[in-house]
Design a protein around this motif. Structure first.
Motif, PDB file in Angstrom:
ATOM      1  N   TYR A  57       0.842  -1.199   0.000  1.00 28.35           N
ATOM      2  CA  TYR A  57       0.000   0.000   0.000  1.00 28.35           C
ATOM      3  C   TYR A  57       0.879   1.251   0.000  1.00 28.35           C
ATOM      4  CZ  TYR A  57      -3.747   3.220   1.409  1.00 28.35           C
ATOM      5  OH  TYR A  57      -4.650   4.251   1.463  1.00 28.35           O
ATOM      6  N   PHE A  58       1.910   1.245   0.836  1.00 30.02           N
ATOM      7  CA  PHE A  58       2.804   2.401   0.903  1.00 30.02           C
ATOM      8  C   PHE A  58       3.862   2.354  -0.191  1.00 30.02           C
ATOM      9  CE2 PHE A  58       1.149   1.920   5.238  1.00 30.02           C
ATOM     10  CZ  PHE A  58       0.635   3.190   5.424  1.00 30.02           C
ATOM     11  N   MET A  59       4.319   1.158  -0.557  1.00 30.24           N
ATOM     12  CA  MET A  59       5.324   1.002  -1.603  1.00 30.24           C
ATOM     13  C   MET A  59       4.844   1.588  -2.927  1.00 30.24           C
ATOM     14  SD  MET A  59       6.873  -2.598  -3.042  1.00 30.24           S
ATOM     15  CE  MET A  59       6.804  -3.318  -1.411  1.00 30.24           C
ATOM     16  N   TYR A  60       3.565   1.364  -3.237  1.00 34.11           N
ATOM     17  CA  TYR A  60       2.999   1.876  -4.485  1.00 34.11           C
ATOM     18  C   TYR A  60       2.517   3.317  -4.369  1.00 34.11           C
ATOM     19  CZ  TYR A  60       2.771  -3.098  -5.827  1.00 34.11           C
ATOM     20  OH  TYR A  60       3.065  -4.403  -6.111  1.00 34.11           O
ATOM     21  N   GLY A  61       2.604   3.883  -3.190  1.00 35.97           N
ATOM     22  CA  GLY A  61       2.137   5.254  -2.998  1.00 35.97           C
ATOM     23  C   GLY A  61       0.629   5.384  -3.037  1.00 35.97           C
ATOM     24  N   LEU A  62      -0.093   4.329  -2.648  1.00 36.07           N
ATOM     25  CA  LEU A  62      -1.552   4.359  -2.689  1.00 36.07           C
ATOM     26  C   LEU A  62      -2.145   5.209  -1.566  1.00 36.07           C
ATOM     27  CD1 LEU A  62      -2.286   0.608  -3.563  1.00 36.07           C
ATOM     28  CD2 LEU A  62      -1.891   2.541  -5.101  1.00 36.07           C
ATOM     29  N   ASP A  63      -1.306   5.640  -0.642  1.00 29.78           N
ATOM     30  CA  ASP A  63      -1.766   6.522   0.437  1.00 29.78           C
ATOM     31  C   ASP A  63      -1.854   7.974  -0.013  1.00 29.78           C
ATOM     32  OD1 ASP A  63       1.082   6.441   0.227  1.00 29.78           O
ATOM     33  OD2 ASP A  63       1.234   7.496   2.133  1.00 29.78           O
ATOM     34  N   ARG A  64      -1.402   8.275  -1.237  1.00 29.97           N
ATOM     35  CA  ARG A  64      -1.492   9.646  -1.740  1.00 29.97           C
ATOM     36  C   ARG A  64      -2.945  10.010  -2.051  1.00 29.97           C
ATOM     37  NH1 ARG A  64       2.709   9.190  -6.546  1.00 29.97           N
ATOM     38  NH2 ARG A  64       1.799   7.087  -6.510  1.00 29.97           N
ATOM     39  N   LYS A  65      -3.303  11.203  -1.740  1.00 32.80           N
ATOM     40  CA  LYS A  65      -4.692  11.667  -1.880  1.00 32.80           C
ATOM     41  C   LYS A  65      -5.187  11.579  -3.313  1.00 32.80           C
ATOM     42  CE  LYS A  65      -7.648  15.487  -0.320  1.00 32.80           C
ATOM     43  NZ  LYS A  65      -7.640  16.835   0.322  1.00 32.80           N
ATOM     44  N   GLU A  66      -4.293  11.739  -4.263  1.00 33.73           N
ATOM     45  CA  GLU A  66      -4.674  11.765  -5.683  1.00 33.73           C
ATOM     46  C   GLU A  66      -5.068  10.391  -6.218  1.00 33.73           C
ATOM     47  OE1 GLU A  66      -0.506  11.648  -8.018  1.00 33.73           O
ATOM     48  OE2 GLU A  66      -0.561  12.966  -6.272  1.00 33.73           O
ATOM     49  N   ILE A  67      -4.682   9.310  -5.527  1.00 29.37           N
ATOM     50  CA  ILE A  67      -4.937   7.953  -6.010  1.00 29.37           C
ATOM     51  C   ILE A  67      -6.382   7.560  -5.712  1.00 29.37           C
ATOM     52  CG2 ILE A  67      -4.252   5.528  -5.910  1.00 29.37           C
ATOM     53  CD1 ILE A  67      -2.148   7.362  -7.101  1.00 29.37           C
ATOM     54  N   GLU A  71      -7.991   3.738  -9.696  1.00 21.71           N
ATOM     55  CA  GLU A  71      -6.564   3.569  -9.961  1.00 21.71           C
ATOM     56  C   GLU A  71      -5.995   2.428  -9.131  1.00 21.71           C
ATOM     57  OE1 GLU A  71      -4.593   7.757 -11.110  1.00 21.71           O
ATOM     58  OE2 GLU A  71      -5.704   7.810  -9.220  1.00 21.71           O
ATOM     59  N   MET A  72      -6.435   2.299  -7.887  1.00 20.20           N
ATOM     60  CA  MET A  72      -5.993   1.182  -7.054  1.00 20.20           C
ATOM     61  C   MET A  72      -6.362  -0.153  -7.684  1.00 20.20           C
ATOM     62  SD  MET A  72      -6.759   2.322  -3.107  1.00 20.20           S
ATOM     63  CE  MET A  72      -6.463   0.643  -2.561  1.00 20.20           C
ATOM     64  N   ALA A  73      -7.522  -0.192  -8.324  1.00 20.25           N
ATOM     65  CA  ALA A  73      -7.989  -1.434  -8.956  1.00 20.25           C
ATOM     66  C   ALA A  73      -7.104  -1.859 -10.119  1.00 20.25           C
ATOM     67  CB  ALA A  73      -9.433  -1.255  -9.440  1.00 20.25           C
ATOM     68  N   GLY A  74      -6.246  -0.944 -10.599  1.00 24.05           N
ATOM     69  CA  GLY A  74      -5.363  -1.270 -11.705  1.00 24.05           C
ATOM     70  C   GLY A  74      -4.061  -1.936 -11.286  1.00 24.05           C
ATOM     71  N   GLN A 345       5.518  -1.937 -10.987  1.00 26.04           N
ATOM     72  CA  GLN A 345       4.382  -1.140 -10.520  1.00 26.04           C
ATOM     73  C   GLN A 345       4.785   0.054  -9.656  1.00 26.04           C
ATOM     74  OE1 GLN A 345       0.508  -3.875 -10.434  1.00 26.04           O
ATOM     75  NE2 GLN A 345       1.843  -4.312  -8.707  1.00 26.04           N
ATOM     76  N   MET A 346       5.847  -0.100  -8.873  1.00 23.53           N
ATOM     77  CA  MET A 346       6.269   1.007  -8.009  1.00 23.53           C
ATOM     78  C   MET A 346       6.510   2.295  -8.785  1.00 23.53           C
ATOM     79  SD  MET A 346       8.807  -1.158  -5.525  1.00 23.53           S
ATOM     80  CE  MET A 346       9.719   0.258  -4.920  1.00 23.53           C
ATOM     81  N   PRO A 347       7.260   2.246  -9.897  1.00 29.57           N
ATOM     82  CA  PRO A 347       7.534   3.499 -10.607  1.00 29.57           C
ATOM     83  C   PRO A 347       6.580   3.814 -11.755  1.00 29.57           C
ATOM     84  CG  PRO A 347       8.985   1.811 -11.455  1.00 29.57           C
ATOM     85  CD  PRO A 347       8.120   1.155 -10.411  1.00 29.57           C
ATOM     86  N   ASN A 348       5.865   2.802 -12.267  1.00 30.96           N
ATOM     87  CA  ASN A 348       5.057   3.000 -13.480  1.00 30.96           C
ATOM     88  C   ASN A 348       3.557   3.041 -13.242  1.00 30.96           C
ATOM     89  OD1 ASN A 348       7.184   2.950 -15.543  1.00 30.96           O
ATOM     90  ND2 ASN A 348       7.456   0.800 -14.981  1.00 30.96           N
ATOM     91  N   GLY A 349       3.098   2.507 -12.135  1.00 35.27           N
ATOM     92  CA  GLY A 349       1.658   2.337 -11.926  1.00 35.27           C
ATOM     93  C   GLY A 349       1.255   0.883 -12.153  1.00 35.27           C
TER      94      GLY A 349
END
Length: 371
Positions: A57-67, A71-74, A345-349
């Motif tokens: 969750y944190f590795m992918y930056g899913l805690d950012r408000k913009e996500i 987008e998480m489902a991707g 996924q970490m750098p690209n989505g």
């Protein structure tokens, strides 16, 4: 009074959760989700997705408000689920249940010899260490202990069957003897350290200067994912891995970082991403900014791994290739049947779309054979 006590308790929980989120984030400079939205994300992942390990969750930056939830489902969130899909298809693809091509990737000695047989550039394995004995792979003769110190080493010592960047050491010759990861070591110490394992001593490759100036302490590799499709092998995603500045390896599992790659232009994009540290727009060792850097020999690297997968490793459905970039062109360091979605996924989505399009339909069609 009871109402005030409950509200104070809720506030305390919210405050504690906020501190937890602040401590775990890899993107402290980005606006982040509220504690309640964080909880909502976890509930969604539990009931509507594959579930998600907190580190991802944190590795992918899913805690950012913009996500957003969409987008998480991707993202391919469940490591085990997608690992099982990858393994099942690679074993199915050979067309013969008694023929498994995976061993060609898991043994670095076999992998190197196999590639050289077909004329693909790969680092040279000069020596093998088994049962505490060092063997010259050119002559297949054991090297006496007293002669080891006379060898001019500029090599990496690698566990022949290891992975995730573990069991890799830099070995160099100095005037006073040998050094391992920059520290002096006696021959007897070196042999004792690797006596119980199976190791190769692999000749170091020279990095392209454009890559070395970003980080010279490790061989920084281009990871390219190729997948078998109805229209042949296609490169689907890529990222660039760099050592963190002190390590001799670039793997994200041992302190390295990964940077996104624009598949069309062959340029780096965005910040360098760690598994459990703050993302950075520049490399901590050199200060070079990642975004916009051209990857040398990028087109040649794509062509090489496509041909390699098509012509040599045709029995595999998907492969994650690690490519070193030298002044003369790309060199294949490793192929990974058990490639990790994290480094892409970490750098690209999210790359869940790749599983949806190129994995799930085949698995569904061959469900009985896989069982």
């Amino acid at each position: 009074m009871e109402f005030i006590t409950k509200q104070a308790g809720r506030l305390s929980f919210s405050t504690r959760l906020r501190k937890y989120l602040d401590a775990r984030t890899n993107y402290p400079e980005s606006p982040r989700k509220s504690p309640w939205r964080f909880i909502k994300d976890q509930i969604w992942a539990l009931f509507c997705s594959d579930g998600i390990h907190m580190s991802r969750y944190f590795m992918y930056g899913l805690d950012r408000k913009e996500i957003t939830t969409a987008e998480m489902a991707g993202y391919a969130l469940s490591g085990q689920k997608y690992s099982d899909k990858r393994v099942a298809l690679n074993r199915l693809w050979s067309g013969n249940p008694n023929c498994d091509y995976i061993i060609m990737f898991r043994d670095k000695l076999c992998f190197g010899a196999y590639l050289r047989q077909f004329g693909f550039p790969t680092p040279v394995n000069d020596y093998m260490v088994r049962d505490g004995k060092i063997t010259d792979l050119k002559t297949m003769q054991e090297i006496p202990m007293e002669r080891v110190r006379d060898i001019d080493f500029d090599h990496f010592v690698k566990s022949a069957t290891g992975g995730s960047g573990r069991g890799i050491f830099s070995l160099r010759s100095m005037e006073a003897g040998l050094s391992l990861d920059g520290k002096p070591i006696e021959v007897a110490e070196l042999v004792a350290m690797i006596a119980k394992g199976f190791y190769i001593i692999q000749r170091r490759v020279e990095q392209h200067p454009d890559i070395a100036k970003i980080n010279p302490t490790s061989i920084n590799s281009l990871r390219i994912l190729t997948i078998q499709t109805e229209n042949g092998v296609k490169p689907m995603a890529a990222s660039m891995r760099f050592g963190g500045g002190k390590s001799v390896v670039d793997n994200i599992s041992v302190g390295g970082m990964c940077v996104g790659v624009d598949m069309q232009s062959g340029r780096l994009k965005g910040p360098g991403c760690y598994k459990a540290a703050k993302a950075t727009p520049t490399h901590p060792y050199s200060g070079v900014k990642f975004d916009g850097v051209d990857i040398p020999y990028y087109a040649e690297a794509l062509d090489m791994v496509t041909r390699l997968h098509t012509q040599v490793f045709y029995g595999m459905h998907s492969v994650g290739w690690d490519i070193a970039l030298t002044p003369e062109g790309p060199v294949v360091v490793e192929g990974n049947d058990n490639w990790n979605p994290d480094v892409l996924q970490m750098p690209n989505g999210g790359v869940k779309y790749l599983f949806d399009e190129y994995f799930d339909p085949i698995l569904k069609k061959n469900r009985k054979r896989i069982r």
